[in-house]
Design a protein around this motif. Structure first.
Motif, short mmCIF file in Angstrom:
data_model
loop_
_atom_site.label_atom_id
_atom_site.label_comp_id
_atom_site.label_asym_id
_atom_site.label_seq_id
_atom_site.Cartn_x
_atom_site.Cartn_y
_atom_site.Cartn_z
N LEU A 380 1.37 -1.26 0.20
CA LEU A 380 0.20 -0.36 0.07
C LEU A 380 0.81 1.05 -0.03
O LEU A 380 0.11 2.32 -0.31
N ASP A 381 2.34 0.97 0.73
CA ASP A 381 2.89 2.59 0.42
C ASP A 381 3.80 2.58 0.11
O ASP A 381 4.30 1.67 -1.22
N ASN A 382 4.85 3.70 0.11
CA ASN A 382 5.49 3.51 -1.30
C ASN A 382 7.12 3.32 -1.31
O ASN A 382 8.02 4.25 -0.77
N SER A 383 7.18 2.27 -0.72
CA SER A 383 8.35 1.61 -0.61
C SER A 383 9.29 0.84 -1.52
O SER A 383 10.00 0.80 -1.45
N HIS A 384 8.90 1.52 -3.11
CA HIS A 384 9.78 0.41 -4.13
C HIS A 384 10.90 1.12 -4.27
O HIS A 384 11.13 2.57 -4.22
N PRO A 385 12.00 0.60 -5.30
CA PRO A 385 11.85 -0.94 -5.19
C PRO A 385 11.93 -1.82 -3.85
O PRO A 385 13.12 -1.02 -3.14
N ILE A 440 13.08 -9.32 4.19
CA ILE A 440 12.63 -7.42 3.23
C ILE A 440 13.37 -7.30 3.50
O ILE A 440 13.66 -6.34 3.94
N LEU A 441 13.39 -6.25 2.10
CA LEU A 441 14.57 -4.98 1.80
C LEU A 441 13.57 -3.73 1.38
O LEU A 441 13.16 -3.90 0.29
N PRO A 442 13.36 -3.54 2.14
CA PRO A 442 12.08 -1.90 1.44
C PRO A 442 13.73 -1.15 0.47
O PRO A 442 14.17 -0.74 1.12
N LYS A 443 12.68 -0.85 -0.32
CA LYS A 443 13.44 0.82 -0.96
C LYS A 443 14.92 0.40 -1.15
O LYS A 443 15.81 1.12 -1.46
N ASN A 448 21.43 -3.09 -4.93
CA ASN A 448 21.85 -3.54 -3.76
C ASN A 448 20.91 -4.44 -2.72
O ASN A 448 22.12 -5.52 -2.12
N ALA A 449 20.15 -5.05 -3.49
CA ALA A 449 19.81 -7.06 -2.90
C ALA A 449 20.80 -7.55 -2.80
O ALA A 449 21.41 -8.74 -1.75
N ARG A 450 21.86 -7.77 -4.46
CA ARG A 450 22.84 -8.88 -4.72
C ARG A 450 24.01 -8.15 -3.99
O ARG A 450 24.50 -9.05 -3.60
#
Length: 523
Positions: A380-385, A440-443, A448-450
Motif C-alpha cells: 500500500l505504501d510507496n516503498s518501491h523498489p 524483506i528489503l524496502p527501498k 543493492n540486494a545482490r
C-alpha cells in the motif's frame, strides 16, 4: 459530602478500571486468535512444502537410477543378483535422506526386486498397488507421483518407466513412508501432536501418530467426512487445544487421508490469565488508593480533581496513548502517577503479547504472520523498489537426524545471527518455515540486494572457516527477486525468489554429486 464524593469516586474508579480490564482482556483474546490463525496457516504450508521437497528428492533419485545403463540392463535381463550389486549400496545413502522404499516392478505387475526387502519378490501387485497397475496399463508408461497406501504403509511415491534399448522393461519406484519420521518433522517445525488417519467409507483409521493417543478425539460424522472428502480443512478450538484436520489427496486426486494436528496453547493462555490477574490486583490497589485520595481531595483538590477526571475519562475510552500527568504535589498528583503506572503496565503487557504473536521464539526473527503483515503494508505504501531474499538452511534436517534437535537449534540460531549481521535497521528477517527465512528489503533495488546476498555468503564462509571442526558448517541456499513499482504484489515476488532459491539449492546438490550411475547424497 466527603463520604458521597468518596463513594461516588470509588464507584467511578471501579467502573473505569473494569472497562480497561475488559478492553485489555478482549485485546488479549484477539492477539491469541491471531497467533492461533498464524499457527494454522504455517502448519498447512509446512505440509505442502515438505511434500514438494520429498517429491523433488524422489525425482532426483529416480533420474540417476534410470540414467545408469548397467541398472537398466540388469533389470531387462532379469538378473536380480547383478541388480542388487548395483543398487544396494546407493540405497544405504538414500536412507540417510529418509527414502525407505526402492522397488522394481515387471510389466505384468509382478514384484521383481524390493531393494528395501531383497528376499521378498515375485508377488502379484495388481490388486494391491494401483500406481503400479496404472503405469503398466498406460500405453505411454508416463511417470506417476503421489500418495498411495500399500499393504503395510502409506507413502509418498514416485514411479518411473525403465527402458532398455528402446523397449519398456518395467518400472522402478522410490518412496518416503508417511510415518513417524515425517510426523516428527512436522511437530518440530510447527509444534503440537500430529496424527495420520485414513478414511474408509464412514470410518477412520489411525495409521501413525506422535502421541500414544489422540488428544482431541472427535465424533466422525457424515458432515466431517464430506468436508474432508472435498478437501476442506476443519479447525476447532476448545481451550487449551487447537485442532486442525488437513485432508491430503492421493496420486489420483482423491482425499482418502488426512493429517490431524492438536496444539496445546496453554503457554499463551497462561500468560493471558496472569496478565488479567495482575491487572485485577493492581486495579483493586488503585481503587483503594483512589478512595483515600478522594476523601482528602474534597477539601483541597476539587479543582485538580476535575482536571484529573477528564483525563481518566479518556483512559476509560481506551485511549492508552495519552500520558496521565498532573502538575500537582497533592494526593491527586499521586493518584495521577499511580494511574500512569497502570497505563504503562497495560501497554507493556499488550506489547509483550504482540511480540509473542509476531516473533519466532527460537531465533528472535519475525515469523511468517509478521511477513504477511509487512506485505500488506508495503503493497500500500510507496516503498518501491522492494527486494525479497529467500534463504533455506541446507543441512538442518541432517543435523537434526544425526546430532539431535538441540544441535539443529544451534545451527538455526547461528545462521540467523549471520543473516542479521549484514542487514540494515530498516530490513526485516522473517522465519517462514522450519528451515526457511525471508528477508524483506524496502527501498532496495536488485543491485543493492545482490550486495546483501553476497555479504551473507561471505559471512557464511568466514563463520565456517573460524568454526571449522567445532560445529557443523553452515550452508544457505539463496534466491532473490525485486519488486519495482510495476509488480503485481509482493506475494508474487516471494514466489519468484522461492523458485530461485530452489534453483540455487539444486545447483548446490548438483555440485555434490559424483560418479556415473552412482547416487550421491552428500551435504
Amino acid at each position: 459530602m466527603k463520604f458521597k464524593i468518596s463513594f461516588i469516586g470509588t464507584i467511578i474508579f471501579l467502573v473505569i478500571i473494569g472497562m480497561l480490564l475488559f478492553k485489555s482482556y478482549v485485546d488479549q483474546k484477539e492477539i491469541i486468535k491471531m497467533h492461533e490463525d498464524a499457527l494454522d496457516e504455517i502448519a498447512v504450508d509446512t505440509i505442502s512444502r515438505r511434500f514438494k521437497v520429498s517429491y523433488e528428492i524422489l525425482e532426483m533419485g529416480l533420474t540417476q537410477v534410470i540414467a545408469n545403463p548397467s541398472i537398466s540392463k540388469a533389470f531387462a535381463e532379469r538378473d536380480r543378483n547383478a541388480l542388487a550389486e548395483l543398487v544396494l549400496e546407493p540405497f544405504e545413502k538414500m536412507k540417510e535422506a529418509g527414502i525407505s522404499q526402492f522397488h522394481f516392478h515387471l510389466p505384468d505387475n509382478t514384484s521383481f526386486f524390493r531393494v528395501h526387502a531383497p528376499n521378498k519378490f515375485g508377488d502379484d501387485l495388481t490388486e494391491l498397488r494401483n500406481m503400479v497397475r496404472t503405469i503398466n496399463e498406460d500405453k505411454d508408461h508416463n511417470s506417476i507421483v503421489g500418495l498411495e497406501e500399500g499393504v503395510h504403509d502409506v507413502a509418498l511415491r514416485y514411479i518411473a518407466p525403465v527402458y532398455y534399448e528402446g523397449t519398456y522393461v518395467g518400472s522402478v519406484e522410490l518412496g518416503f513412508e508417511l510415518g513417524q519420521r515425517i510426523l516428527n518433522i512436522f511437530r518440530n517445525a510447527n509444534g503440537g501432536e500430529w496424527y495420520l488417519y485414513s478414511i474408509y467409507d464412514d470410518r477412520q483409521k489411525l495409521i501413525h501418530s506422535t502421541h500414544v493417543q489422540d488428544l482431541y478425539p472427535m465424533e466422525f460424522t457424515e458432515e466431517i467426512i464430506q468436508k474432508l472428502k472435498n478437501g476442506e480443512i476443519i479447525e476447532e478450538y476448545e481451550e487449551p487445544y487447537l485442532m486442525q484436520m488437513i485432508p491430503v489427496d492421493d496420486y489420483s486426486g482423491k482425499y482418502d487421508f488426512y493429517l490431524k494436528r492438536v496444539f496445546d496453547n496453554s503457554g499463551l493462555i497462561g500468560i493471558q490469565k496472569d496478565h488479567t490477574r495482575n491487572n485485577l490486583i493492581f486495579a483493586l490497589l488503585v481503587a483503594m488508593i483512589g478512595s483515600f485520595v478522594l476523601w482528602i481531595a474534597t477539601k483541597y483538590l476539587l479543582g485538580p480533581l476535575y482536571e484529573l477526571e477528564k483525563k481518566i475519562r479518556k483512559f476509560e475510552a481506551g485511549k492508552l496513548n495519552e500520558t496521565i500527568d498532573m502538575d500537582c504535589d497533592s494526593e491527586i498528583g499521586y493518584l495521577a502517577y499511580t494511574m500512569e503506572n497502570m497505563r504503562k503496565s497495560i501497554i507493556q503487557r499488550e506489547e509483550k503479547l504482540k511480540e509473542l504473536s509476531f516473533h519466532d521464539p527460537l531465533t528472535g526473527a519475525h515469523n511468517r504472520h509478521y511477513m504477511k503483515h509487512l506485505f500488506k503494508v508495503f503493497d500500500l505504501d510507496n516503498s518501491h523498489p522492494i527486494s525479497v531474499i529467500i534463504a533455506d538452511l541446507d543441512n538442518l534436517k541432517k543435523i537434526n537426524d544425526i546430532r539431535g534437535h538441540a544441535a539443529g537449534d544451534e545451527y538455526l540460531i547461528s545462521s540467523t545471527k549471520i543473516m542479521k549481521s549484514v542487514l540494515r535497521q530498516t530490513d526485516n528477517l522473517c522465519r517462514v518455515g522450519g528451515d526457511e527465512f525471508a528477508i524483506i528489503l524496502p527501498k532496495t533495488d536488485e543491485k543493492n540486494a545482490r550486495e546483501i546476498l553476497h555479504r551473507i555468503n561471505e559471512k557464511v564462509k568466514v563463520h565456517n572457516r573460524d568454526k571449522s571442526g567445532l560445529e557443523p558448517s553452515i550452508s544457505i541456499s539463496l534466491g532473490l527477486a525485486t519488486c519495482t513499482s510495476h509488480c503485481d504484489s509482493l506475494e508474487n515476488v516471494f514466489d519468484l525468489a522461492d523458485k530461485r532459491m530452489y534453483a540455487d539449492k539444486n545447483k548446490r546438490k548438483g555440485k555434490s554429486a559424483s560418479g556415473e550411475g552412482v547416487l550421491a547424497w552428500e551435504f
